[in-house]
Write an enzyme that holds these catalytic residues in place. Sequence first.
Site, mmCIF file in Angstrom:
data_model
loop_
_atom_site.group_PDB
_atom_site.id
_atom_site.type_symbol
_atom_site.label_atom_id
_atom_site.label_comp_id
_atom_site.label_asym_id
_atom_site.label_seq_id
_atom_site.Cartn_x
_atom_site.Cartn_y
_atom_site.Cartn_z
ATOM 1 N N CYS A 157 -2.280 4.145 -0.478
ATOM 2 C CA CYS A 157 -1.084 3.710 -1.206
ATOM 3 C C CYS A 157 -1.444 2.645 -2.248
ATOM 4 O O CYS A 157 -2.075 2.980 -3.248
ATOM 5 C CB CYS A 157 0.002 3.266 -0.242
ATOM 6 S SG CYS A 157 1.621 3.308 -1.027
ATOM 7 N N GLY A 181 0.115 -1.994 0.469
ATOM 8 C CA GLY A 181 0.753 -3.298 0.349
ATOM 9 C C GLY A 181 1.337 -3.401 -1.041
ATOM 10 O O GLY A 181 2.061 -2.511 -1.485
ATOM 11 N N GLU A 182 0.991 -4.436 -1.742
ATOM 12 C CA GLU A 182 1.514 -4.650 -3.093
ATOM 13 C C GLU A 182 0.303 -4.748 -4.014
ATOM 14 O O GLU A 182 -0.459 -5.715 -3.960
ATOM 15 C CB GLU A 182 2.351 -5.933 -3.102
ATOM 16 C CG GLU A 182 3.611 -5.825 -3.930
ATOM 17 C CD GLU A 182 3.274 -5.717 -5.402
ATOM 18 O OE1 GLU A 182 3.863 -4.859 -6.092
ATOM 19 O OE2 GLU A 182 2.409 -6.480 -5.870
ATOM 20 N N SER A 183 0.150 -3.725 -4.858
ATOM 21 C CA SER A 183 -1.105 -3.639 -5.611
ATOM 22 C C SER A 183 -1.294 -4.800 -6.587
ATOM 23 O O SER A 183 -2.428 -5.217 -6.837
ATOM 24 C CB SER A 183 -1.222 -2.286 -6.322
ATOM 25 O OG SER A 183 -0.090 -2.000 -7.080
ATOM 26 N N GLU A 236 -2.567 5.050 8.316
ATOM 27 C CA GLU A 236 -2.686 4.032 9.378
ATOM 28 C C GLU A 236 -1.375 3.827 10.125
ATOM 29 O O GLU A 236 -1.332 3.095 11.100
ATOM 30 C CB GLU A 236 -3.194 2.708 8.777
ATOM 31 C CG GLU A 236 -2.196 1.913 7.945
ATOM 32 C CD GLU A 236 -1.919 2.482 6.550
ATOM 33 O OE1 GLU A 236 -2.379 3.611 6.235
ATOM 34 O OE2 GLU A 236 -1.212 1.806 5.781
ATOM 35 N N ARG A 258 2.908 4.254 -10.436
ATOM 36 C CA ARG A 258 3.433 3.429 -9.332
ATOM 37 C C ARG A 258 4.900 3.747 -9.047
ATOM 38 O O ARG A 258 5.670 4.041 -9.950
ATOM 39 C CB ARG A 258 3.273 1.941 -9.658
ATOM 40 C CG ARG A 258 1.825 1.511 -9.706
ATOM 41 C CD ARG A 258 1.697 0.035 -10.037
ATOM 42 N NE ARG A 258 2.203 -0.824 -8.978
ATOM 43 C CZ ARG A 258 2.320 -2.144 -9.092
ATOM 44 N NH1 ARG A 258 1.989 -2.742 -10.221
ATOM 45 N NH2 ARG A 258 2.778 -2.862 -8.084
ATOM 46 N N HIS A 278 0.363 6.622 4.009
ATOM 47 C CA HIS A 278 -0.183 5.606 4.923
ATOM 48 C C HIS A 278 -0.723 6.251 6.193
ATOM 49 O O HIS A 278 -0.014 6.310 7.205
ATOM 50 C CB HIS A 278 0.915 4.608 5.310
ATOM 51 C CG HIS A 278 1.284 3.653 4.223
ATOM 52 N ND1 HIS A 278 0.732 2.401 4.109
ATOM 53 C CD2 HIS A 278 2.144 3.786 3.190
ATOM 54 C CE1 HIS A 278 1.238 1.783 3.056
ATOM 55 N NE2 HIS A 278 2.103 2.601 2.480
ATOM 56 N N ILE A 337 5.655 5.132 1.514
ATOM 57 C CA ILE A 337 6.479 3.930 1.336
ATOM 58 C C ILE A 337 6.304 3.453 -0.104
ATOM 59 O O ILE A 337 5.228 2.985 -0.479
ATOM 60 C CB ILE A 337 6.070 2.808 2.325
ATOM 61 C CG1 ILE A 337 6.143 3.306 3.782
ATOM 62 C CG2 ILE A 337 6.945 1.574 2.139
ATOM 63 C CD1 ILE A 337 5.531 2.346 4.795
ATOM 64 N N ARG A 338 7.344 3.627 -0.908
ATOM 65 C CA ARG A 338 7.257 3.282 -2.345
ATOM 66 C C ARG A 338 5.924 3.758 -2.917
ATOM 67 O O ARG A 338 5.159 3.000 -3.541
ATOM 68 C CB ARG A 338 7.441 1.772 -2.549
ATOM 69 C CG ARG A 338 8.850 1.290 -2.179
ATOM 70 C CD ARG A 338 9.076 -0.171 -2.463
ATOM 71 N NE ARG A 338 8.136 -1.044 -1.779
ATOM 72 C CZ ARG A 338 8.204 -1.353 -0.480
ATOM 73 N NH1 ARG A 338 9.189 -0.861 0.260
ATOM 74 N NH2 ARG A 338 7.325 -2.132 0.068
HETATM 75 N N1 GLN Z 1 4.648 0.272 -4.461
HETATM 76 C C1 GLN Z 1 3.443 -0.458 -4.109
HETATM 77 C C2 GLN Z 1 2.633 -0.783 -5.362
HETATM 78 O O1 GLN Z 1 2.865 -0.211 -6.395
HETATM 79 C C3 GLN Z 1 2.599 0.328 -3.132
HETATM 80 C C4 GLN Z 1 3.357 0.506 -1.843
HETATM 81 C C5 GLN Z 1 2.535 0.670 -0.626
HETATM 82 O O2 GLN Z 1 1.351 0.369 -0.591
HETATM 83 N N2 GLN Z 1 3.204 1.089 0.422
HETATM 84 O O3 GLN Z 1 1.795 -1.606 -5.292
#
Ligand code: GLN
Length: 209
Positions: A97, A65-67, A192, A124, A190, A154-155
Amino acid sequence: MSPSSSHSWIVGVLAIQGDFEAHLKMLRALGEVRDASLRGRAVVGRAVRKVQDLDGLSALILPGGESTTISKGLAREELVKPIHEFAAAGHPILGTCAGAILLCRSAENHPVPTLGLVDAVALRNAYGTQVDSFAQLVDPGCAPGFEGMRCVFIRAPKLATLGAGVEVLARVGGEPVFVRDGKILATTFHPELTDDLRVHAALVAAIRE
Ligand code: GLN
């Protein structure tokens, strides 16, 4: 089987932000497989939002997600110390992630407070905007059992300056993407988001060690 049954492994999934539903789905699928490694036990997933949700868990997953957002949620819900205690009690944790970023000893490139349970530095968004999402098979020569695993990024972060106690279970393009520090597992991809249950099965296997 009831989630409180002693014949179940209850695996928590931190449900503050991110793709926790996909992890709960994987745990349901793993529960249905009932493979030999589960020794007849059921696997039951539980969303974790509050400290009391950790009660009775055998393992914990920190999702992607978004850390930054997840980290703020951990602080807001006063979950940091209880998660440290959970790990100190020998319970395995899997971070994927953003979850992997949060497990590392520190995070660079938009630093975020981390839990320091994996002796590595998370960089990151290290793949840059050009290739911020892609899927690739693990490199040959990974740890036995993970051959041919398809990894969705994903990113994603990269993991750098791994400590001597950190075992690399799989690499993609030479980069460590699945590591283990004692009973703490981290993937920069990921697991999942595919139907490959091997990473989740490895977490459940770590409960029994
Ligand atoms: N780029 C996100 C972060 O730095 C992580 C991305 C993800 O969990 N898919 O938090």
